[in-house]
Design an enzyme around this catalytic site. Structure first.
Site, PDB file in Angstrom:
ATOM      1  N   ASN A 144       0.803  -1.232   0.000  1.00 45.75           N
ATOM      2  CA  ASN A 144       0.000   0.000   0.000  1.00 45.75           C
ATOM      3  C   ASN A 144       0.834   1.280   0.000  1.00 45.75           C
ATOM      4  O   ASN A 144       0.464   2.248  -0.652  1.00 45.75           O
ATOM      5  CB  ASN A 144      -1.044  -0.015   1.122  1.00 45.75           C
ATOM      6  CG  ASN A 144      -0.451  -0.175   2.493  1.00 45.75           C
ATOM      7  OD1 ASN A 144       0.623  -0.752   2.642  1.00 45.75           O
ATOM      8  ND2 ASN A 144      -1.118   0.321   3.499  1.00 45.75           N
ATOM      9  N   GLU A 242       3.356  -3.439  12.355  1.00 46.50           N
ATOM     10  CA  GLU A 242       2.368  -2.403  12.014  1.00 46.50           C
ATOM     11  C   GLU A 242       1.290  -3.115  11.222  1.00 46.50           C
ATOM     12  O   GLU A 242       1.532  -3.526  10.080  1.00 46.50           O
ATOM     13  CB  GLU A 242       3.001  -1.293  11.171  1.00 46.50           C
ATOM     14  CG  GLU A 242       4.101  -0.518  11.857  1.00 46.50           C
ATOM     15  CD  GLU A 242       3.635   0.339  13.019  1.00 46.50           C
ATOM     16  OE1 GLU A 242       2.410   0.437  13.263  1.00 46.50           O
ATOM     17  OE2 GLU A 242       4.511   0.904  13.692  1.00 46.50           O
ATOM     18  N   CYS A 276      -3.681   1.769   6.337  1.00 49.06           N
ATOM     19  CA  CYS A 276      -4.003   1.194   7.645  1.00 49.06           C
ATOM     20  C   CYS A 276      -4.581   2.244   8.583  1.00 49.06           C
ATOM     21  O   CYS A 276      -5.262   1.902   9.535  1.00 49.06           O
ATOM     22  CB  CYS A 276      -2.781   0.514   8.245  1.00 49.06           C
ATOM     23  SG  CYS A 276      -1.300   1.497   8.143  1.00 49.06           S
ATOM     24  N   GLU A 445       7.168   3.110  15.341  1.00 54.26           N
ATOM     25  CA  GLU A 445       8.155   3.519  14.345  1.00 54.26           C
ATOM     26  C   GLU A 445       8.242   5.036  14.350  1.00 54.26           C
ATOM     27  O   GLU A 445       7.430   5.725  14.958  1.00 54.26           O
ATOM     28  CB  GLU A 445       7.726   3.025  12.962  1.00 54.26           C
ATOM     29  CG  GLU A 445       7.637   1.516  12.913  1.00 54.26           C
ATOM     30  CD  GLU A 445       7.468   0.992  11.493  1.00 54.26           C
ATOM     31  OE1 GLU A 445       6.366   1.126  10.935  1.00 54.26           O
ATOM     32  OE2 GLU A 445       8.459   0.452  10.948  1.00 54.26           O
TER      33      GLU A 445
HETATM   34  P1  NAP Z   1       0.165  -9.481   3.753  1.00 51.60           P
HETATM   35  O1  NAP Z   1      -0.040 -10.834   3.191  1.00 51.60           O
HETATM   36  O2  NAP Z   1       0.216  -9.325   5.216  1.00 51.60           O
HETATM   37  O3  NAP Z   1       1.511  -8.911   3.075  1.00 51.60           O
HETATM   38  C1  NAP Z   1       2.395  -7.981   3.675  1.00 51.60           C
HETATM   39  C2  NAP Z   1       3.840  -8.375   3.403  1.00 51.60           C
HETATM   40  O4  NAP Z   1       4.121  -9.622   4.064  1.00 51.60           O
HETATM   41  C3  NAP Z   1       4.143  -8.619   1.925  1.00 51.60           C
HETATM   42  O5  NAP Z   1       5.468  -8.217   1.636  1.00 51.60           O
HETATM   43  C4  NAP Z   1       4.018 -10.129   1.825  1.00 51.60           C
HETATM   44  O6  NAP Z   1       4.726 -10.662   0.739  1.00 51.60           O
HETATM   45  C5  NAP Z   1       4.625 -10.571   3.134  1.00 51.60           C
HETATM   46  N1  NAP Z   1       4.264 -11.920   3.559  1.00 51.60           N
HETATM   47  C6  NAP Z   1       3.168 -12.640   3.212  1.00 51.60           C
HETATM   48  N2  NAP Z   1       3.197 -13.854   3.810  1.00 51.60           N
HETATM   49  C7  NAP Z   1       4.335 -13.900   4.540  1.00 51.60           C
HETATM   50  C8  NAP Z   1       4.942 -14.891   5.377  1.00 51.60           C
HETATM   51  N3  NAP Z   1       4.375 -16.070   5.586  1.00 51.60           N
HETATM   52  N4  NAP Z   1       6.125 -14.622   5.966  1.00 51.60           N
HETATM   53  C9  NAP Z   1       6.701 -13.412   5.785  1.00 51.60           C
HETATM   54  N5  NAP Z   1       6.196 -12.456   4.990  1.00 51.60           N
HETATM   55  C10 NAP Z   1       5.017 -12.678   4.388  1.00 51.60           C
HETATM   56  O7  NAP Z   1      -0.936  -8.497   3.203  1.00 51.60           O
HETATM   57  P2  NAP Z   1      -1.732  -8.659   1.820  1.00 51.60           P
HETATM   58  O8  NAP Z   1      -2.160 -10.089   1.615  1.00 51.60           O
HETATM   59  O9  NAP Z   1      -0.926  -8.059   0.769  1.00 51.60           O
HETATM   60  O10 NAP Z   1      -3.014  -7.784   2.106  1.00 51.60           O
HETATM   61  C11 NAP Z   1      -4.146  -8.382   2.740  1.00 51.60           C
HETATM   62  C12 NAP Z   1      -4.835  -7.417   3.678  1.00 51.60           C
HETATM   63  O11 NAP Z   1      -3.931  -7.006   4.709  1.00 51.60           O
HETATM   64  C13 NAP Z   1      -5.277  -6.107   3.063  1.00 51.60           C
HETATM   65  O12 NAP Z   1      -6.454  -6.230   2.357  1.00 51.60           O
HETATM   66  C14 NAP Z   1      -5.369  -5.239   4.278  1.00 51.60           C
HETATM   67  O13 NAP Z   1      -6.550  -5.470   4.971  1.00 51.60           O
HETATM   68  C15 NAP Z   1      -4.188  -5.691   5.109  1.00 51.60           C
HETATM   69  N6  NAP Z   1      -2.979  -4.854   4.888  1.00 51.60           N
HETATM   70  C16 NAP Z   1      -2.619  -3.954   5.830  1.00 51.60           C
HETATM   71  C17 NAP Z   1      -1.506  -3.157   5.619  1.00 51.60           C
HETATM   72  C18 NAP Z   1      -1.047  -2.146   6.609  1.00 51.60           C
HETATM   73  O14 NAP Z   1      -0.446  -1.156   6.227  1.00 51.60           O
HETATM   74  N7  NAP Z   1      -1.271  -2.345   7.888  1.00 51.60           N
HETATM   75  C19 NAP Z   1      -0.776  -3.273   4.457  1.00 51.60           C
HETATM   76  C20 NAP Z   1      -1.154  -4.218   3.508  1.00 51.60           C
HETATM   77  C21 NAP Z   1      -2.248  -5.000   3.754  1.00 51.60           C
HETATM   78  P3  NAP Z   1       3.979 -10.936  -0.670  1.00 51.60           P
HETATM   79  O15 NAP Z   1       3.525  -9.635  -1.186  1.00 51.60           O
HETATM   80  O16 NAP Z   1       5.063 -11.470  -1.490  1.00 51.60           O
HETATM   81  O17 NAP Z   1       2.888 -11.894  -0.370  1.00 51.60           O
END
Ligand code: NAP
Ligand code: MG
Length: 466
Positions: A144, A242, A276, A445
């Site tokens: 994001n 975060e 977020c 942070e």
């Molecule tokens: P996510 O799966 O939590 O991804 C965030 C980061 O973690 C990405 O770099 C992802 O890599 C990595 N990741 C995924 N699985 C992992 C694992 N098992 N071990 C270590 N790292 C891992 O989030 P998303 O699936 O992209 O988004 C899903 C939902 O999360 C969104 O719709 C939103 O609700 C929430 N979200 C919140 C924030 C925030 O700023 N708090 C940011 C993004 C999403 P890959 O991209 O390679 O999978």
């Protein structure tokens, strides 16, 4: 890698990730995806580089970070344009994001020379504390805000004498890769900041499992964050999280209703709601509920959702078709108060949408949608507002609109969230701490104290007797 001549193994196919422009749906780049071996090699290089980086004179480490900031500044337009293509962020936002990386680097460039310990009075000698770097820090970044969130991790980590391996989200690796190149161009030694694109389950998981990585700085979903925390427990690995949010925008009847209503869209639809900190729950005092909605509607219709490369764009597309489907799933069957406009055609567009909640049990009121959808619910009095605001597992940010100073302070103290703003929606400044309460995160942070999350305190007693 050297091949073993005695084995006739087929050459390994390099794996690649296709990077898509969310405003068009077209592939704009192909990026090699690291596997476990490449990830381990990057971590090993970072571990070898760390003693030399920590051993630099503080003023020299500071100078290199300032040079890195200057490189980011000199390439800020290029970085911004890259983010428009990769993430669909409006160009104005993307420029701010590149500038934020520069500013965070400049801010923490002041730290190496100021990372002082204490001298504590004791009997029989001299007692001093040192803030020692942890070693290699693994930064895992979501899609994001690819640039700012990377910078919030690597700038203080590097300033404190750690080296960094950084995993961008698979959907948005381009600006992180460019930042890694700019770091080298600025003179940061090899291995000090290494960007490792690849799948979370491979590269990110390896950061968690590899013993040379001493801390994980994670931003993303609460679900993955919990798994990372559990994985870190095995090595008592430090972790900063975060995570998600479902922040409240509380509007009291005595507020400047016009300002509260006209600013509410940007507080939730900025970055197409993929934030977020999005104020995605609007609580309005019942006596002004209808008037607030009447003021909100034209403000929602006025949001310019268009090609993010246009200077006038205020909101771009969602990051992916999958995210658009997820968001749409929350709107189906809900009561829509009003919607804005979005382009038709290719790209992952979704119009800003205002939903009316029947009760705090509604799914769209409770779950993080991460899209341009906001829910509105009336409340009866101050106690009711606080109860509703806190009726969530999250606690990241929030806003309070009132002209009553005493109430502003009471409600600010009562709302369980890490970042609140009164009569405004400001949330993240690099000079102030940022982070969540409850399931929105762990640790803080930015701000003056972030360095401490990238160091361990060491106490040394030096005997003066005899
Ligand atoms: P996510 O799966 O939590 O991804 C965030 C980061 O973690 C990405 O770099 C992802 O890599 C990595 N990741 C995924 N699985 C992992 C694992 N098992 N071990 C270590 N790292 C891992 O989030 P998303 O699936 O992209 O988004 C899903 C939902 O999360 C969104 O719709 C939103 O609700 C929430 N979200 C919140 C924030 C925030 O700023 N708090 C940011 C993004 C999403 P890959 O991209 O390679 O999978
Ligand atoms: Mg995921």
């Amino acid at each position: 890698m050297a091949s073993n001549g005695s084995e006739a193994s087929a050459p390994r196919q390099p794996t690649e990730t296709e990077v898509v422009n969310p405003a068009t749906g077209l592939v704009v780049a192909r990026v090699p995806a690291a596997g476990p071996a490449e990830t381990d090699a990057a971590i090993d290089r970072a571990a070898r580089a760390q003693p030399g980086w920590a051993g630099l004179a503080p003023a020299d480490r500071a100078r290199l970070l300032r040079r890195f900031a200057a490189e980011v500044d000199a390439h800020s337009e290029e970085l911004a344009e890259l983010e428009v293509r990769n993430s669909g962020h409006p160009i104005g936002n993307a420029r701010w994001e590149a500038g934020n990386v520069r500013d965070v680097l400049d801010y923490y460039a002041g730290a190496p020379e100021r990372l002082t310990g204490r001298q504590i009075p004791v009997a029989g000698g001299l007692d001093v504390t040192f803030h020692e770097p942890l070693g290699v820090v693994g930064v895992i970044v979501p899609w994001n805000f690819p640039m700012p969130i990377a910078g919030w991790g690597f700038a203080p980590a590097l300033a404190a004498g750690n080296t960094v391996v950084l995993k961008p989200a698979e959907l948005t690796p381009l600006t992180a890769i460019r930042l890694g190149e700019l770091a080298r161009q600025a003179g940061l030694p090899d291995g000090v900041l290494t960007v490792v694109p690849g799948p979370g389950a491979v590269v990110g998981q390896r950061f968690v499992d590899h013993p040379a990585v001493r801390k994980i700085c994670f931003t993303g979903s609460t679900e993955v964050g919990k798994r990372i925390m559990a994985g870190c427990a095995d090595q008592v690995k430090r972790v900063t999280l975060e995570l998600g949010g479902k922040s409240a925008n509380i509007v009291f009847a005595d507020a400047d209703l016009e300002r509260a209503a006209t600013t509410a869209p940007s507080a939730v639809f900025d970055n197409a709601g993929q934030d977020c900190c999005a104020r995605s729950r609007i609580l309005v005092e019942r006596s002004v509920h209808d008037r607030f909605l009447a003021l909100l509607e034209p403000a929602v219709r006025a949001v310019r959702v268009e090609d993010p490369a246009l200077e006038s764009a205020e909101m771009g597309p969602l990051i992916s078709a999958g995210q658009r489907d997820r968001v749409a799933g929350y709107v189906t069957g809900a009561e829509v108060a009003c919607t804005g406009r979005a382009p038709e055609g290719p790209g992952f567009w979704y119009a800003p949408t205002v939903l009316l909640a029947d009760s705090p049990a509604d799914r769209h009121w409770r779950e993080e949608i991460f899209g341009p959808v906001v829910s509105v619910l009336p409340f009866d009095d101050e106690a009711d507002a606080i109860r509703l605001a806190n009726d969530t597992a999250y606690g990241l940010s929030g806003s309070i609109w009132t002209r009553d100073v005493g109430r502003a302070i009471r409600v600010s103290r009562a709302v369980e969230a890490g970042n609140l703003s009164v009569n405004s929606h400001s949330s993240v400044r690099y000079s102030t701490p940022f982070g969540g309460m409850k399931q929105s995160g762990l640790g803080r942070e930015l701000g003056p104290d972030a360095l401490h999350a990238f160091t361990d305190v060491k106490n040394v007693f030096i005997a003066t007797d005899g």
